[in-house]
Design a protein around this motif. Structure first.
Motif, PDB file in Angstrom:
ATOM      1  N   ALA A  21       7.382  -1.877  -7.939  1.00 22.67           N
ATOM      2  CA  ALA A  21       6.203  -1.113  -7.515  1.00 22.67           C
ATOM      3  C   ALA A  21       6.023   0.159  -8.331  1.00 22.67           C
ATOM      4  O   ALA A  21       4.889   0.571  -8.609  1.00 22.67           O
ATOM      5  CB  ALA A  21       6.304  -0.771  -6.036  1.00 22.67           C
TER       6      ALA A  21
ATOM      7  N   SER B  11      -2.706  -4.423  -6.991  1.00 23.92           N
ATOM      8  CA  SER B  11      -2.864  -3.414  -8.038  1.00 23.92           C
ATOM      9  C   SER B  11      -4.129  -3.575  -8.866  1.00 23.92           C
ATOM     10  O   SER B  11      -4.611  -2.603  -9.453  1.00 23.92           O
ATOM     11  CB  SER B  11      -1.660  -3.467  -9.002  1.00 23.92           C
ATOM     12  OG  SER B  11      -0.452  -3.270  -8.322  1.00 23.92           O
TER      13      SER B  11
ATOM     14  N   TYR C  10       4.103  -1.056 -11.238  1.00 21.67           N
ATOM     15  CA  TYR C  10       2.784  -1.573 -10.886  1.00 21.67           C
ATOM     16  C   TYR C  10       1.803  -0.470 -10.485  1.00 21.67           C
ATOM     17  O   TYR C  10       0.594  -0.607 -10.671  1.00 21.67           O
ATOM     18  CB  TYR C  10       2.896  -2.597  -9.754  1.00 21.67           C
ATOM     19  CG  TYR C  10       3.263  -3.990 -10.213  1.00 21.67           C
ATOM     20  CD1 TYR C  10       2.360  -4.758 -10.938  1.00 21.67           C
ATOM     21  CD2 TYR C  10       4.511  -4.532  -9.918  1.00 21.67           C
ATOM     22  CE1 TYR C  10       2.687  -6.041 -11.352  1.00 21.67           C
ATOM     23  CE2 TYR C  10       4.850  -5.815 -10.335  1.00 21.67           C
ATOM     24  CZ  TYR C  10       3.927  -6.561 -11.048  1.00 21.67           C
ATOM     25  OH  TYR C  10       4.253  -7.830 -11.478  1.00 21.67           O
ATOM     26  N   GLN C  11       2.301   0.629  -9.941  1.00 19.95           N
ATOM     27  CA  GLN C  11       1.390   1.674  -9.487  1.00 19.95           C
ATOM     28  C   GLN C  11       0.587   2.281 -10.645  1.00 19.95           C
ATOM     29  O   GLN C  11      -0.477   2.862 -10.424  1.00 19.95           O
ATOM     30  CB  GLN C  11       2.139   2.752  -8.726  1.00 19.95           C
ATOM     31  CG  GLN C  11       3.125   3.551  -9.528  1.00 19.95           C
ATOM     32  CD  GLN C  11       3.933   4.509  -8.652  1.00 19.95           C
ATOM     33  OE1 GLN C  11       3.690   4.627  -7.458  1.00 19.95           O
ATOM     34  NE2 GLN C  11       4.891   5.184  -9.249  1.00 19.95           N
ATOM     35  N   TYR C  12       1.081   2.113 -11.869  1.00 23.27           N
ATOM     36  CA  TYR C  12       0.330   2.610 -13.023  1.00 23.27           C
ATOM     37  C   TYR C  12      -0.902   1.756 -13.317  1.00 23.27           C
ATOM     38  O   TYR C  12      -1.763   2.167 -14.111  1.00 23.27           O
ATOM     39  CB  TYR C  12       1.230   2.671 -14.260  1.00 23.27           C
ATOM     40  CG  TYR C  12       2.181   3.842 -14.241  1.00 23.27           C
ATOM     41  CD1 TYR C  12       1.825   5.054 -14.827  1.00 23.27           C
ATOM     42  CD2 TYR C  12       3.413   3.749 -13.614  1.00 23.27           C
ATOM     43  CE1 TYR C  12       2.697   6.142 -14.795  1.00 23.27           C
ATOM     44  CE2 TYR C  12       4.291   4.822 -13.575  1.00 23.27           C
ATOM     45  CZ  TYR C  12       3.925   6.013 -14.169  1.00 23.27           C
ATOM     46  OH  TYR C  12       4.786   7.100 -14.126  1.00 23.27           O
ATOM     47  N   LEU C  13      -1.004   0.600 -12.674  1.00 23.15           N
ATOM     48  CA  LEU C  13      -2.201  -0.220 -12.840  1.00 23.15           C
ATOM     49  C   LEU C  13      -3.337   0.222 -11.922  1.00 23.15           C
ATOM     50  O   LEU C  13      -4.509  -0.070 -12.192  1.00 23.15           O
ATOM     51  CB  LEU C  13      -1.879  -1.691 -12.558  1.00 23.15           C
ATOM     52  CG  LEU C  13      -0.825  -2.356 -13.448  1.00 23.15           C
ATOM     53  CD1 LEU C  13      -0.649  -3.814 -13.033  1.00 23.15           C
ATOM     54  CD2 LEU C  13      -1.210  -2.259 -14.914  1.00 23.15           C
ATOM     55  N   ARG C  14      -2.987   0.906 -10.855  1.00 22.95           N
ATOM     56  CA  ARG C  14      -3.999   1.293  -9.872  1.00 22.95           C
ATOM     57  C   ARG C  14      -5.169   2.090 -10.482  1.00 22.95           C
ATOM     58  O   ARG C  14      -6.324   1.794 -10.204  1.00 22.95           O
ATOM     59  CB  ARG C  14      -3.357   2.087  -8.731  1.00 22.95           C
ATOM     60  CG  ARG C  14      -2.680   1.229  -7.656  1.00 22.95           C
ATOM     61  CD  ARG C  14      -3.740   0.573  -6.779  1.00 22.95           C
ATOM     62  NE  ARG C  14      -3.202  -0.160  -5.648  1.00 22.95           N
ATOM     63  CZ  ARG C  14      -2.991   0.349  -4.435  1.00 22.95           C
ATOM     64  NH1 ARG C  14      -3.208   1.629  -4.193  1.00 22.95           N
ATOM     65  NH2 ARG C  14      -2.545  -0.415  -3.467  1.00 22.95           N
TER      66      ARG C  14
ATOM     67  N   PHE D  58       2.023  -8.079  -5.885  1.00 19.37           N
ATOM     68  CA  PHE D  58       1.875  -6.795  -6.580  1.00 19.37           C
ATOM     69  C   PHE D  58       0.604  -6.787  -7.428  1.00 19.37           C
ATOM     70  O   PHE D  58      -0.141  -5.798  -7.446  1.00 19.37           O
ATOM     71  CB  PHE D  58       3.079  -6.526  -7.483  1.00 19.37           C
ATOM     72  CG  PHE D  58       4.303  -6.066  -6.758  1.00 19.37           C
ATOM     73  CD1 PHE D  58       4.350  -4.811  -6.161  1.00 19.37           C
ATOM     74  CD2 PHE D  58       5.426  -6.872  -6.674  1.00 19.37           C
ATOM     75  CE1 PHE D  58       5.483  -4.368  -5.501  1.00 19.37           C
ATOM     76  CE2 PHE D  58       6.564  -6.446  -6.016  1.00 19.37           C
ATOM     77  CZ  PHE D  58       6.595  -5.187  -5.423  1.00 19.37           C
TER      78      PHE D  58
ATOM     79  N   LEU E  33       2.571   1.618  -3.491  1.00 14.86           N
ATOM     80  CA  LEU E  33       1.659   1.843  -4.614  1.00 14.86           C
ATOM     81  C   LEU E  33       0.757   3.052  -4.428  1.00 14.86           C
ATOM     82  O   LEU E  33      -0.233   3.214  -5.133  1.00 14.86           O
ATOM     83  CB  LEU E  33       0.790   0.591  -4.836  1.00 14.86           C
ATOM     84  CG  LEU E  33       1.551  -0.694  -5.170  1.00 14.86           C
ATOM     85  CD1 LEU E  33       0.615  -1.903  -5.088  1.00 14.86           C
ATOM     86  CD2 LEU E  33       2.188  -0.608  -6.545  1.00 14.86           C
TER      87      LEU E  33
ATOM     88  N   SER F  19      -7.469  -0.374 -12.413  1.00 14.10           N
ATOM     89  CA  SER F  19      -7.455  -1.666 -11.723  1.00 14.10           C
ATOM     90  C   SER F  19      -8.585  -2.588 -12.152  1.00 14.10           C
ATOM     91  O   SER F  19      -8.501  -3.807 -11.977  1.00 14.10           O
ATOM     92  CB  SER F  19      -7.527  -1.449 -10.206  1.00 14.10           C
ATOM     93  OG  SER F  19      -8.734  -0.780  -9.854  1.00 14.10           O
TER      94      SER F  19
ATOM     95  N   SER G 278       0.829  -1.205   0.000  1.00 14.42           N
ATOM     96  CA  SER G 278       0.000   0.000   0.000  1.00 14.42           C
ATOM     97  C   SER G 278       0.864   1.257   0.000  1.00 14.42           C
ATOM     98  O   SER G 278       0.592   2.227  -0.720  1.00 14.42           O
ATOM     99  CB  SER G 278      -0.925  -0.007   1.213  1.00 14.42           C
ATOM    100  OG  SER G 278      -1.725   1.159   1.244  1.00 14.42           O
TER     101      SER G 278
END
Length: 260
Positions: free
Chosen positions: A55, A139, A58-62, A135, A28, A65, A25
């Protein structure tokens, strides 16, 4: 019910669901604008070394989602040598955050190829895929998984295999790879700089000494170029930057592959 249990929880990443969820958390939490992401290239070492680099991609998937319903996860075999690729017979892959259902439709489609073995043995100890799972769980919303471990296979053949199942906008492709291994800090930075430049140029001739998942990277570069996708480097560091000994370091990089 056949469940592949975590092999490296408690070693490569925290086996406490609460602590793992809190760490992810935090990593991300940076807000990112939505992007038409199609694939990721991310590292697979212990989280203390490469977790933040992964990360950062991966944060660009949030923000998207709910977009991806399926994930194709591809990584090199570290324990077994074999011809072709392997997919699991398992019904689920487990992590401390819960179970992920294996996509039976995609698995069946891929298993029809003679180069594809259906075996849990190869997957049981493999960390290159496992470290990506928390991840993905943190995400994305609900998704099914097609795990692919490869060994002795060309990048062209691997690309052709991936092409048969990576067909729609609801399917995310994740390529797992570290960069150079066990050079001094300065040597690694020089080698990895050249490797990243080759990747940026869609050079599909990477060798294992440049990236342990070179075959997977070459394969996705092949597919991305054919589809007109763009490539964005998100983060590069090595273990000397993240707390390791600077006399023997491993390099890590993350990329977004997107439709623009």
């Amino acid at each position: 019910m056949n469940i592949r249990a975590p092999a490296v929880a408690g070693r490569f990443y925290d086996n406490s669901p609460e602590r793992l969820e809190s760490q992810l958390s935090d990593w991300l939490s940076s807000p990112q604008d939505p992007m038409p992401v199609k694939a990721l290239i991310v590292p697979h070492a212990g989280y203390v070394y490469s977790g933040k680099v992964a990360a950062d991609a991966y944060q660009y998937l949030r923000p998207i989602s709910d977009k991806f319903k399926k994930v194709i996860l591809v990584g090199p075999s570290h324990r077994y040598g074999f011809d072709g690729v392997a997919i699991p017979a398992a019904d689920f892959f487990a992590t401390p955050l819960g179970n992920i259902e294996i996509d039976r439709e995609l698995s069946y489609a891929l298993s029809q190829n003679a180069l594809v073995a259906v075996t849990d043995q190869v997957h049981a100890p493999e960390h290159s895929l496992e470290v990506q799972l928390p991840f993905l769980q943190a995400s994305l919303d609900s998704f099914t998984l097609l795990p692919i471990v490869y060994s002795k296979v060309t990048s062209q053949v691997l690309a052709e295999l991936i092409e048969t199942v990576w067909r729609d906008d609801e399917t995310l492709l994740v390529i797992s790879s570290d960069l150079s291994h066990y050079h001094t800090y300065d040597e690694a930075c020089e080698i990895d700089k050249d490797t990243c430049q080759r990747i940026a140029n869609f050079d599909m001739t990477l060798e294992p000494h440049q990236a342990c998942g070179a075959t997977g990277i070459n394969a996705v570069l092949n597919l991305a170029r054919a589809r007109g996708y763009s490539l964005t480097e998100i983060d590069y560091r090595n273990s000397g930057d993240t707390g390791g000994n600077k006399e023997r370091v491993v390099g890590y990089v993350s990329y977004l592959i997107s439709a623009v």
